[in-house]
Design a protein around this motif. Structure first.
Motif, PDB file in Angstrom:
ATOM      1  N   ASP A  24       0.840  -1.210   0.000  1.00 48.11           N
ATOM      2  CA  ASP A  24       0.000   0.000   0.000  1.00 48.11           C
ATOM      3  C   ASP A  24       0.871   1.255   0.000  1.00 48.11           C
ATOM      4  OD1 ASP A  24      -2.128  -1.703   0.135  1.00 48.11           O
ATOM      5  OD2 ASP A  24      -2.558  -1.373   2.265  1.00 48.11           O
ATOM      6  N   ALA A  25       1.896   1.251   0.829  1.00 50.49           N
ATOM      7  CA  ALA A  25       2.751   2.441   0.929  1.00 50.49           C
ATOM      8  C   ALA A  25       3.506   2.682  -0.378  1.00 50.49           C
ATOM      9  CB  ALA A  25       3.733   2.279   2.089  1.00 50.49           C
ATOM     10  N   LEU A  26       3.955   1.595  -1.025  1.00 49.85           N
ATOM     11  CA  LEU A  26       4.691   1.750  -2.290  1.00 49.85           C
ATOM     12  C   LEU A  26       3.760   2.249  -3.396  1.00 49.85           C
ATOM     13  CD1 LEU A  26       7.049  -1.370  -2.314  1.00 49.85           C
ATOM     14  CD2 LEU A  26       7.709   1.021  -2.050  1.00 49.85           C
ATOM     15  N   VAL A  27       2.539   1.712  -3.444  1.00 50.71           N
ATOM     16  CA  VAL A  27       1.578   2.140  -4.470  1.00 50.71           C
ATOM     17  C   VAL A  27       1.259   3.626  -4.277  1.00 50.71           C
ATOM     18  CG1 VAL A  27      -0.822   1.881  -5.256  1.00 50.71           C
ATOM     19  CG2 VAL A  27       0.595  -0.147  -4.862  1.00 50.71           C
ATOM     20  N   ALA A  28       1.007   4.019  -3.029  1.00 46.54           N
ATOM     21  CA  ALA A  28       0.681   5.435  -2.761  1.00 46.54           C
ATOM     22  C   ALA A  28       1.849   6.330  -3.162  1.00 46.54           C
ATOM     23  CB  ALA A  28       0.329   5.613  -1.280  1.00 46.54           C
ATOM     24  N   ALA A  29       3.068   5.906  -2.839  1.00 45.97           N
ATOM     25  CA  ALA A  29       4.246   6.731  -3.175  1.00 45.97           C
ATOM     26  C   ALA A  29       4.418   6.817  -4.686  1.00 45.97           C
ATOM     27  CB  ALA A  29       5.495   6.151  -2.523  1.00 45.97           C
ATOM     28  N   ALA A  30       4.171   5.702  -5.380  1.00 51.43           N
ATOM     29  CA  ALA A  30       4.323   5.701  -6.840  1.00 51.43           C
ATOM     30  C   ALA A  30       3.246   6.587  -7.473  1.00 51.43           C
ATOM     31  CB  ALA A  30       4.234   4.275  -7.371  1.00 51.43           C
ATOM     32  N   GLN A  31       2.004   6.464  -6.994  1.00 51.78           N
ATOM     33  CA  GLN A  31       0.923   7.276  -7.576  1.00 51.78           C
ATOM     34  C   GLN A  31       1.165   8.762  -7.357  1.00 51.78           C
ATOM     35  OE1 GLN A  31      -2.508   5.324  -5.927  1.00 51.78           O
ATOM     36  NE2 GLN A  31      -2.798   4.089  -7.774  1.00 51.78           N
ATOM     37  N   ALA A  32       1.733   9.094  -6.224  1.00 53.33           N
ATOM     38  CA  ALA A  32       2.008  10.513  -5.928  1.00 53.33           C
ATOM     39  C   ALA A  32       3.300  10.981  -6.599  1.00 53.33           C
ATOM     40  CB  ALA A  32       2.103  10.699  -4.421  1.00 53.33           C
ATOM     41  N   ARG A  33       3.968  10.068  -7.353  1.00 55.07           N
ATOM     42  CA  ARG A  33       5.285  10.390  -7.946  1.00 55.07           C
ATOM     43  C   ARG A  33       6.192  10.993  -6.866  1.00 55.07           C
ATOM     44  NH1 ARG A  33       1.716   8.572 -11.229  1.00 55.07           N
ATOM     45  NH2 ARG A  33       1.731   9.098 -13.451  1.00 55.07           N
ATOM     46  N   ALA A  34       6.111  10.430  -5.674  1.00 51.96           N
ATOM     47  CA  ALA A  34       6.818  11.017  -4.523  1.00 51.96           C
ATOM     48  C   ALA A  34       8.317  11.102  -4.766  1.00 51.96           C
ATOM     49  CB  ALA A  34       6.525  10.190  -3.270  1.00 51.96           C
TER      50      ALA A  34
END
Ligand code: PLP
Length: 338
Positions: A24-34
């Motif tokens: 979940d944390a990796l998907v959120a970071a990827a979607q946010a282009r963090a």
């Protein structure tokens, strides 16, 4: 995991993988282009999480691309530049010994007691004193033997007897024992504990590990660290993995349970002598059969096991899923060709 990956008994990974919180944390970071930003320059957030976990201070920690990188930097600084002597038990984790070999003036290997694979502490102290060793590397649980070769009393005996020697204590598999000696860095400056997210936490491919040391020792290590050396996605994953201790406990219990069945299955085989393990892999000696006769049977099933040139009659096998373990047990059980 693919079938081919499941048949890889050589890498000592956790076949069940990481916590869903990591995904979940990796998907959120990827979607946010963090990752358009530079990350946390010295992994402050992860170090704060580690400090809470171990009841230590963030200054006790330095984060690297795997415990292997921490080991390399320690060997470069303490052996290559200083021309020091490296000491370790035999057999021990080959890759880490090899780093010592490349960096040290000389390497001293102290044999573990054959059969029980215990560490002869007095011999180790005598060999370290005799050689003037400045860096000792010990993995516990030990790779390839699988057993814990230190307890708190033997470790403190070593640390007290050899104050001029820095101990790199590799705890890559310690999560499987639910014990860590990291707390000893509060009082011991000659102890550096190497930890990893590669094994029980299931993040091997992301490359995150860290060292735990007295703050003064950690400050010295930080001076030769590359800025932003650990990428932000790896840090995100490690923070999430550390935050889900319930998952870690669950997966460790499951693997220990699988290991019990796996060891019992290995114990029933006529041609294999399996040694007890505190980790997630087992060292097995071939008896009354040879690697030459075994190899085709394993190859036919796509099974890969770990072997070492210096221990030709031994194999090291990871406890994978119960179904995969069964395939390996059947391959090992098949009668050797005469
Ligand atoms: C004993 C031991 N220490 C360390 C490592 C590597 O850890 P990392 O992935 O953190 O570099 C391994 C990997 O197989 C290992 O067996």
């Amino acid at each position: 995991m693919t079938q081919a990956e499941l048949m890889r008994f050589d890498a000592a990974i956790n076949p069940y993988g990481c916590s869903p919180a990591v995904v979940d944390a990796l998907v959120a970071a990827a979607q946010a282009r963090a990752f358009r930003h530079y990350g946390d320059v010295d992994a402050r957030a992860l170090r704060e999480g580690l400090a809470r976990h171990y009841h230590l201070h963030p200054d006790n920690f330095v984060v690297y691309n795997g415990s292997g990188e921490a080991h390399v930097w320690q060997c470069v600084a303490r052996l290559l530049i200083a021309r020091g002597v490296f000491i370790c038990p035999y057999p021990s984790y080959e890759r880490f010994v090899e780093v010592g070999r490349r960096c040290a003036r000389s390497v001293v290997e102290v044999p573990l007691v054959p059969g029980s694979w215990t560490l002869p502490v007095d011999d180790f102290i005598a060999a370290a004193r005799g050689s003037g060793a400045t860096v000792a590397m010990i993995s516990s649980p030990n790779n390839p033997t699988g057993n814990c070769i230190l307890d708190e009393s033997s470790l403190t005996t070593l640390l007290d007897a050899l104050p001029e020697c820095t101990f790199l204590l590799d705890e890559a598999y310690a999560e499987y024992t639910s014990t860590s000696f990291a707390g000893l860095v509060r009082t011991r400056r000659n102890l550096i504990v190497l930890k990893t997210f590669s094994k029980a936490y299931g993040l091997a491919g992301l490359r995150v590990g860290y060292l735990v040391a007295h703050p003064d020792v950690a400050a010295g290590a930080r001076m030769i660290q590359i800025p932003w050396s650990v990428d932000s996605l790896a840090l995100t994953a490690a923070e999430a993995a550390l935050g889900d201790q319930a998952y870690l406990r669950e997966v460790v219990t499951r693997i220990r349970n699988d290991l019990g069945h796996f060891q019992a299955g290995l114990g029933r085989l006529a041609h294999v002598r399996a040694y007890p393990s505190d980790a997630n892999f087992v060292l097995a000696e071939l008896v009354g059969t040879t690697w030459q006769s075994l190899e085709p049977r394993l190859a036919a099933r796509g099974i890969v096991v770990r072997r070492r040139a210096d221990m030709p009659e031994h194999i090291r096998v990871t406890c994978m899923t119960p179904e995969a373990n069964e395939v390996l047990l059947q391959a090992l059980a098949a009668e050797p060709e005469s």
